[in-house]
Design a protein around this motif. Structure first.
Motif, PDB file in Angstrom:
ATOM      1  N   GLU A  14      -2.972  -1.464  11.133  1.00  0.00           N
ATOM      2  CA  GLU A  14      -3.282  -2.566  12.051  1.00  0.00           C
ATOM      3  C   GLU A  14      -1.977  -3.225  12.487  1.00  0.00           C
ATOM      4  N   THR A  15      -1.930  -3.595  13.751  1.00  0.00           N
ATOM      5  CA  THR A  15      -0.754  -4.253  14.311  1.00  0.00           C
ATOM      6  C   THR A  15      -0.925  -5.766  14.225  1.00  0.00           C
TER       7      THR A  15
ATOM      8  N   ILE B 164       3.513  -3.452  12.301  1.00  0.00           N
ATOM      9  CA  ILE B 164       2.396  -2.567  11.971  1.00  0.00           C
ATOM     10  C   ILE B 164       2.339  -2.388  10.455  1.00  0.00           C
ATOM     11  N   ILE B 165       1.164  -2.608   9.886  1.00  0.00           N
ATOM     12  CA  ILE B 165       0.967  -2.366   8.462  1.00  0.00           C
ATOM     13  C   ILE B 165       0.104  -1.113   8.311  1.00  0.00           C
TER      14      ILE B 165
ATOM     15  N   VAL C  45      -5.020  -3.297  -5.786  1.00  0.00           N
ATOM     16  CA  VAL C  45      -4.204  -3.733  -4.647  1.00  0.00           C
ATOM     17  C   VAL C  45      -5.074  -4.384  -3.583  1.00  0.00           C
ATOM     18  N   SER C  46      -6.290  -3.868  -3.409  1.00  0.00           N
ATOM     19  CA  SER C  46      -7.186  -4.456  -2.414  1.00  0.00           C
ATOM     20  C   SER C  46      -7.585  -5.887  -2.794  1.00  0.00           C
TER      21      SER C  46
ATOM     22  N   THR D 193      -6.882 -12.112   5.559  1.00  0.00           N
ATOM     23  CA  THR D 193      -7.295 -13.105   6.546  1.00  0.00           C
ATOM     24  C   THR D 193      -6.718 -12.782   7.921  1.00  0.00           C
ATOM     25  N   VAL D 194      -5.590 -12.079   7.925  1.00  0.00           N
ATOM     26  CA  VAL D 194      -4.953 -11.676   9.183  1.00  0.00           C
ATOM     27  C   VAL D 194      -5.308 -10.239   9.543  1.00  0.00           C
ATOM     28  N   LEU D 195      -5.331  -9.377   8.529  1.00  0.00           N
ATOM     29  CA  LEU D 195      -5.575  -7.949   8.734  1.00  0.00           C
ATOM     30  C   LEU D 195      -6.995  -7.595   8.283  1.00  0.00           C
TER      31      LEU D 195
END
Length: 201
Positions: free
Chosen positions: A64-65, A77-78, A142-143, A160-162
């Protein structure tokens, strides 16, 4: 008057003590019932193959960017490949996916009667359980940190962002967990089958 054969009228056998006869019809041959256990075995292996394939693809393509100064995000980008736990998850599910395909082909080729492949497949199923549960545990840890964060170590929540990225991760983990349950059933069925054989002997 021609004598009627046993195959036409059925052979008779006297009943001890009653004087009556009992007829046997040798022409009454019922078709054997299909082995439902083998069919279930095929279906479960195919489902495990499908689940691990989808899980590996979804997590491998998860990205996701976002505009952020977070050190874990490169060039805005992650990607899932930036996390070692997710990379391990993808590799493990690919291994299980290949094993599921090979074991399914062996089962179909031998029509469910694996013979000498029974023990190796049981060992392989047990190894797949270890792989799936270990990679699911690592990815889930990790999640959870990505979702909730951990302020004591400076790990901020990124879900919250991704939100799209995190949703893909969670979906992959759930699918892989179902595959792990299927392989656990394989091992349980093998143990029950061996116990029944020992009791018969």
């Amino acid at each position: 008057m021609e004598a009627q054969t046993g195959t036409e009228m059925g052979a008779t056998q006297p009943d001890n003590g009653s004087g009556t006869t009992r007829g046997y019809n040798f022409d009454d041959q019922r078709p054997p019932k299909p082995n439902q256990g083998i069919l279930v075995h095929y279906i479960l292996r195919f489902v495990a193959f499908l689940l691990t394939f989808i899980s590996a693809v979804v997590l491998g393509a998860a990205k996701e960017t976002v505009v952020s100064s977070n050190s874990t995000i490169e060039n805005g980008i992650i990607k899932s490949t930036q996390f070692a736990a997710y990379v391990y998850f993808i590799i493990a599910n690919v291994v299980v996916f290949i094993y599921s395909l090979v074991s399914l082909m062996l089962s179909i080729a031998n029509r469910g009667v694996l013979g000498r492949f029974t023990v190796p497949l049981s060992i392989g199923d047990l190894i797949m359980i270890v792989l799936l549960y270990s990679c699911n545990g690592a990815a889930a840890a990790v999640s959870i940190l990505s979702d909730n964060g951990q302020l004591s170590t400076g790990w901020n929540s990124i879900c919250t962002v991704l939100s799209k990225f995190c949703a893909s991760i969670k979906a992959s983990i759930v699918l892989s967990m179902f595959a792990g349950v299927i392989y656990l059933l394989f091992v349980v069925f093998a143990l029950v089958g061996n116990q029944r054989q020992l009791q018969i002997r």
